[in-house]
Design an enzyme around this catalytic site. Sequence first.
Site, PDB file in Angstrom:
ATOM      1  N   ASP C  15       0.648  -1.162  -0.010  1.00 19.29           N
ATOM      2  CA  ASP C  15       0.052   0.096   0.085  1.00 19.29           C
ATOM      3  C   ASP C  15       0.890   1.121   0.024  1.00 19.29           C
ATOM      4  OD1 ASP C  15      -1.999  -2.006   0.565  1.00 19.29           O
ATOM      5  OD2 ASP C  15      -3.295  -0.401   1.391  1.00 19.29           O
ATOM      6  N   ARG C  94       0.531   5.086  18.046  1.00 21.27           N
ATOM      7  CA  ARG C  94       0.047   6.221  16.854  1.00 21.27           C
ATOM      8  C   ARG C  94       1.020   7.797  17.335  1.00 21.27           C
ATOM      9  NH1 ARG C  94       0.738   2.571  13.806  1.00 21.27           N
ATOM     10  NH2 ARG C  94      -0.989   1.446  13.035  1.00 21.27           N
ATOM     11  N   ASP C 123      -6.727   4.538  13.111  1.00 19.89           N
ATOM     12  CA  ASP C 123      -5.439   5.192  13.077  1.00 19.89           C
ATOM     13  C   ASP C 123      -5.254   6.470  12.219  1.00 19.89           C
ATOM     14  OD1 ASP C 123      -4.273   3.240  14.463  1.00 19.89           O
ATOM     15  OD2 ASP C 123      -3.834   1.680  12.785  1.00 19.89           O
ATOM     16  N   SER C 179      -5.155  -8.309   8.415  1.00 23.17           N
ATOM     17  CA  SER C 179      -4.155  -7.177   8.343  1.00 23.17           C
ATOM     18  C   SER C 179      -3.379  -7.255   9.620  1.00 23.17           C
ATOM     19  CB  SER C 179      -4.622  -5.806   8.134  1.00 23.17           C
ATOM     20  OG  SER C 179      -5.595  -5.444   8.910  1.00 23.17           O
TER      21      SER C 179
END
Lengths: 408, 408, 408, 408
Positions: C15, C94, C123, C179
């Site tokens: 990605d 994050r 996210d 994922s």
Amino acid sequence: MVREKVVLAYSGGLDTSCILKWLIEKGFEVICYMGNIGQDEDFQAAREKALQIGAVKVVIDDIQESFVKEYVWPAINYGLLYENRYLLGTSLARPCISVGLVNCVKENKASYISHGATGKGNDQVRFELTCYTLMPEIKIIAPWRIEEFTKRFEGRQDLLKYAALNGIPVSVTPKAPWSMDANLMHISYESGILENPNNEPPEDLFIMTKSLFNSCNQSVRFEISFEKGIPIALKLANDQIVKHPVGILTTLNKIGGDHGVGRIDIVENRFLGLKSRGVYETPGGTILYQAHTDLEVFCLDKEIYRVKQLLRDRLSDYIYNGFWFSPEGQYVRNCLDLAGEKVQGTVKVQVYKGSVTILGRVSNTTTYNEDLVSMDRHSTFSPQDASGFINIQAIRLKEYHRLQKQNL
Amino acid sequence: MVREKVVLAYSGGLDTSCILKWLIEKGFEVICYMGNIGQDEDFQAAREKALQIGAVKVVIDDIQESFVKEYVWPAINYGLLYENRYLLGTSLARPCISVGLVNCVKENKASYISHGATGKGNDQVRFELTCYTLMPEIKIIAPWRIEEFTKRFEGRQDLLKYAALNGIPVSVTPKAPWSMDANLMHISYESGILENPNNEPPEDLFIMTKSLFNSCNQSVRFEISFEKGIPIALKLANDQIVKHPVGILTTLNKIGGDHGVGRIDIVENRFLGLKSRGVYETPGGTILYQAHTDLEVFCLDKEIYRVKQLLRDRLSDYIYNGFWFSPEGQYVRNCLDLAGEKVQGTVKVQVYKGSVTILGRVSNTTTYNEDLVSMDRHSTFSPQDASGFINIQAIRLKEYHRLQKQNL
Amino acid sequence: MVREKVVLAYSGGLDTSCILKWLIEKGFEVICYMGNIGQDEDFQAAREKALQIGAVKVVIDDIQESFVKEYVWPAINYGLLYENRYLLGTSLARPCISVGLVNCVKENKASYISHGATGKGNDQVRFELTCYTLMPEIKIIAPWRIEEFTKRFEGRQDLLKYAALNGIPVSVTPKAPWSMDANLMHISYESGILENPNNEPPEDLFIMTKSLFNSCNQSVRFEISFEKGIPIALKLANDQIVKHPVGILTTLNKIGGDHGVGRIDIVENRFLGLKSRGVYETPGGTILYQAHTDLEVFCLDKEIYRVKQLLRDRLSDYIYNGFWFSPEGQYVRNCLDLAGEKVQGTVKVQVYKGSVTILGRVSNTTTYNEDLVSMDRHSTFSPQDASGFINIQAIRLKEYHRLQKQNL
Amino acid sequence: MVREKVVLAYSGGLDTSCILKWLIEKGFEVICYMGNIGQDEDFQAAREKALQIGAVKVVIDDIQESFVKEYVWPAINYGLLYENRYLLGTSLARPCISVGLVNCVKENKASYISHGATGKGNDQVRFELTCYTLMPEIKIIAPWRIEEFTKRFEGRQDLLKYAALNGIPVSVTPKAPWSMDANLMHISYESGILENPNNEPPEDLFIMTKSLFNSCNQSVRFEISFEKGIPIALKLANDQIVKHPVGILTTLNKIGGDHGVGRIDIVENRFLGLKSRGVYETPGGTILYQAHTDLEVFCLDKEIYRVKQLLRDRLSDYIYNGFWFSPEGQYVRNCLDLAGEKVQGTVKVQVYKGSVTILGRVSNTTTYNEDLVSMDRHSTFSPQDASGFINIQAIRLKEYHRLQKQNL
């Protein structure tokens, strides 16, 4: 080709009149919906204006009683207060009007709702969240958030030009340098000269309430009775008794207004995260809030009251933010209804020069026990018990002191 | 045999004078402690009376400044309010006096503290929990909880008889049919004729405040400045500036008192679980509470404000219940001090006929952004963003609606 | 013309490699930023890949120690837990990565940040809110929310085609049907076959932890010491002591992983209002959470603990939603730091077959008082006091009963 | 003279046998009440012993079903957890037994209740507050708080001597060096060697659960179904279905016990403010708690869940402290019942070596929407909306940053 139907929340003013025309231009068939929640409006004139501009239909919906019984009364019962001061007059009206809009959509088999609420405000959120909750498939047109529209109408002058061009009648009264929103419970004012938070609101802004200086020089007394936390009767000094919900609220608005009750001037936090300045006048609501608060602490169990306050603070935020019909809004309202069941009785009130004074209260659902609390009687109370109570409470405190000393 | 030393919280009144004598009879050496927290008292006369009755020493301790700076100012900063209405005037004084008592005990190497608080009330708990927290080894004599004492003194008549017998001077003024407690912040009234919650308090009860009807006919305006949530300056209409903490409070008491500000009449829940009726007058405190609230919402981040309100409600209960110096009291005060750091600025206030009106506010620690919130400017705001915001908020609501429909 | 600079949060995967190329195509100069927070990654290979695709620069930033000390350790101290179960491993990473991104932007005088987070997830919000808080003027490019991009890349096949076309190397390992996101604290798994909440996650999904069935057959014991709520030492069975933060966490990850500790499979509520299914493995974090909880209740005052839990629940939501650096995030972290100051001592732990067993604890900052609590000694405790305590607590209950009976 | 009647909560053990004799000595007519809540007791032997000592009557009351349906099931539904870990097994039993005691008092026209709970513990409070709530006029005799009794029986030796003297049979099994309390839900252990919080509880202490080391080597799988938050069916691996409440709990106790599920070793804060160490085994309750938590977050609206958790934490404290039947206990239970209405479905569970693993869940009352959340489909979701959502959330954060910078 069949034109798609829009129900427009129509006020009769310049903005929504231009939106009406614009929607027609965009190819929609527009039904104007006006919810009468007690605002001072010439509904007939507005109807004619809308039809003249091109509305296929104008629905004028008297929802005053529903507004008072299903929104204002519960708010009084729940003791709702946003950020410690605002009685939520506008926030309560939005779900009520939205129900009307959605019903109008369904009856007229429309598929769109449109409104004139601005893009920085709370009302767009309140309208739309309520409509989406009640009718998830609804599509919403908010022109003030559509670039094409906002580019075309950058300021009031553009709206006036468009109105002139399209034969839309414009009020001759010059627009006040602020915006307002009125209903049976309150009037709110914001924007314009109020945007400077240090500017004092001018006296001629206020409509529902007299200034303290011009208010009645005679105090007035009356009694308000509540059942399950809801006002059920207002007994005036002349022994007249008002029982109809709308009557109770309008009578208290008149009394409160004459005596300058219920003005606040605050900066509040909008749902979108902006701080904004608002001026509100809520005469009857302020009286009811205070009378209800008095009775509530009188009646409710001490610990239930504490839980109730937690839930109240949450619900105040929910409703301010537009979540009246949300899962959490419904749930917390149900919980607060349970708490309110024991709030029953009558409060004596005096109103004078902006002040609401509680003079006394009676209830048959209170644990207030004159005999038990009296300083002149022992009743069933053993003062020695208090020693044990204090000593046990002190254990933890003494241990903490011991620990602190030991760790020096 | 060496007599054990007691420090008695002495008021000069009938009750503590009799207790003084009774403690001496029981073989104690009694030091009378009088904390001056601004009550209207002839301390010299009280000293002489105590010495005449037999106190070995009378300590008169002027703790007014400590009371204002360490207790009242933080309470204003924290926004403390018990059960939605009571500003905690008495609750704040108790830990302040208790610190004085404990210091007096230490200086005089005493091992007991005694007080005249009654067995049904909150003050016994507040005094004793504070003393135990500060000095766990202290022993406390609370005569109104000792059977021998309460049997001997069943009513006021017994005290009067005992006074006559022991040459204790008794005030010639007849006792008011209620009890009161006064300090720089407020006066509280309870008991006697107030025990019937439907009895209106008589006008001659009030001392600090004029009635609305007799209050000044001229409104007054002034500005209050805060730093870290604490009042630092009061600017009067004549441009005079008051900066001393005690001066700010007493000046506002005078202004508020002249204009009938700050009376409340409530039923409250005592720590012991009894409901009791109290009447309070807190003129300056009421003005400060409202000015601070205005500035606080103006300055504080929206979400910090919500956390702060949760902590405030907890702390109000702690302090009402006597836990100022408890671990949780200290902890939450520290947290609230952190929140208050950003509350800075000046509030314009008008006082008239019992009403405190906020006229405007300025601050350099607010995120209020006139440009951003303005209805007349787009500024950096993209109205399209609001559509996304609303649509995302609506996801959960639509899903809930879908579920409810599916389960019909 | 000077090309504008973007810092891309680069992972080396398909990605973000396609996004890198796409950004270059759109005319940007792209700096790839890779924060090393302990994920299992061949950073050198990723660097070469990015340069080959056309990045002007690749920054590989080892932020492991910062991640553990500034994010994981506080989370353990605060006891953070989202919706009762999730230890927030991704949510904590994050803000840490975002600080790295913003620093990289500043050092390289870039004006954009781009990332590969999807449009339905948490996210994107966490990255962007943190970046906006730290650097409000930053502009963000989120391709998965840009129509042009999402239309071009409707599925994985489109990405693979684009990669082939542009010479972007693609891993030969077939993509797992879910994922994942990994860091020093945990690995999270979602999407794909996990989207059916009744599908059991396959055993080969898990990386950090062995299954209960294959885990060690020998239990292991160790001691964890905390200071101010923060782990400071891990003493292993062989008396080896680990003190370095990263060392403590990785050692506990190894131990926990070998013994199958810390897997959860939950449905959680995302910030956007969607319910989503996540599987997590957090071996060391789970051990630390339990040891800390044990010590915390041992050390903290009862009432402080209750306030702390309220604040903890709020902070857990803040951090899950991306508000680590927000005003409220900072404020509540400060308050919780104050609470944690007293949490000090050592906890004995056994780990075996997925279970973390607390075997004992010592502390010199606890009010635990063996003498006082002992059933065999009276100590300073007067059992009679408990009678008073109970009787006073009963007053309110008896009155309530009286009222209910009276109203029958 | 008619002797006054006491109902004694009788266990058959040394303490309550001596209390029984002592009450008779003091002139009371004693009815022994034994509530069967699933403890392992020879009720027949206890009956004979009591009659032999002199009880006029022994009531053996099988309240197991009431205990499970009216106390344990609601606790599971509410998710009750005291101080983050304790499932309240004893706290739930106390009000159930107290109802039995009060009924026994009423049926036998007694006026006293007596019990053997100690003066430092929670159980005295739980028993007495419940009894006072249900029957305010009841009088309670708590010998362990009566000076005459505690002076006479300073230690176990005095009880043994008294028993010998009065022909009270004493168990030949030596007393364990700890005390325990058992019911259908759990067994709790405290006191004695457990008072040192660093002493590991010996393996032979545990009764309901095997140690992890000796537990089954075969994992077991089953499904639990809930309706309105209440367990309604347990489907075992062999497809056998258990539906009876007591059957579900005992079956899960057996499964959990065989697999070492549900032991905790904690220090907790007692209502009286003491910290005390408790060891608990709650095999079935632990399984149910985890299965219910899984289903609850799956089913409940995100925001309702948050309100529910606040109420849960309050109720956990209420019940631990003995306030099950209090006004606030009833109120919050009603509110939580409302929340639980939507918790419906089935959870797949695996139990092995102390671990409870959730393998999957299904429900028809969840808003979980696989289509909406899927990373592979856009469904009705517009990723662009997320941009607006984030941008609006960022306004407040950016403004805060602006303010901080301006004030540097």
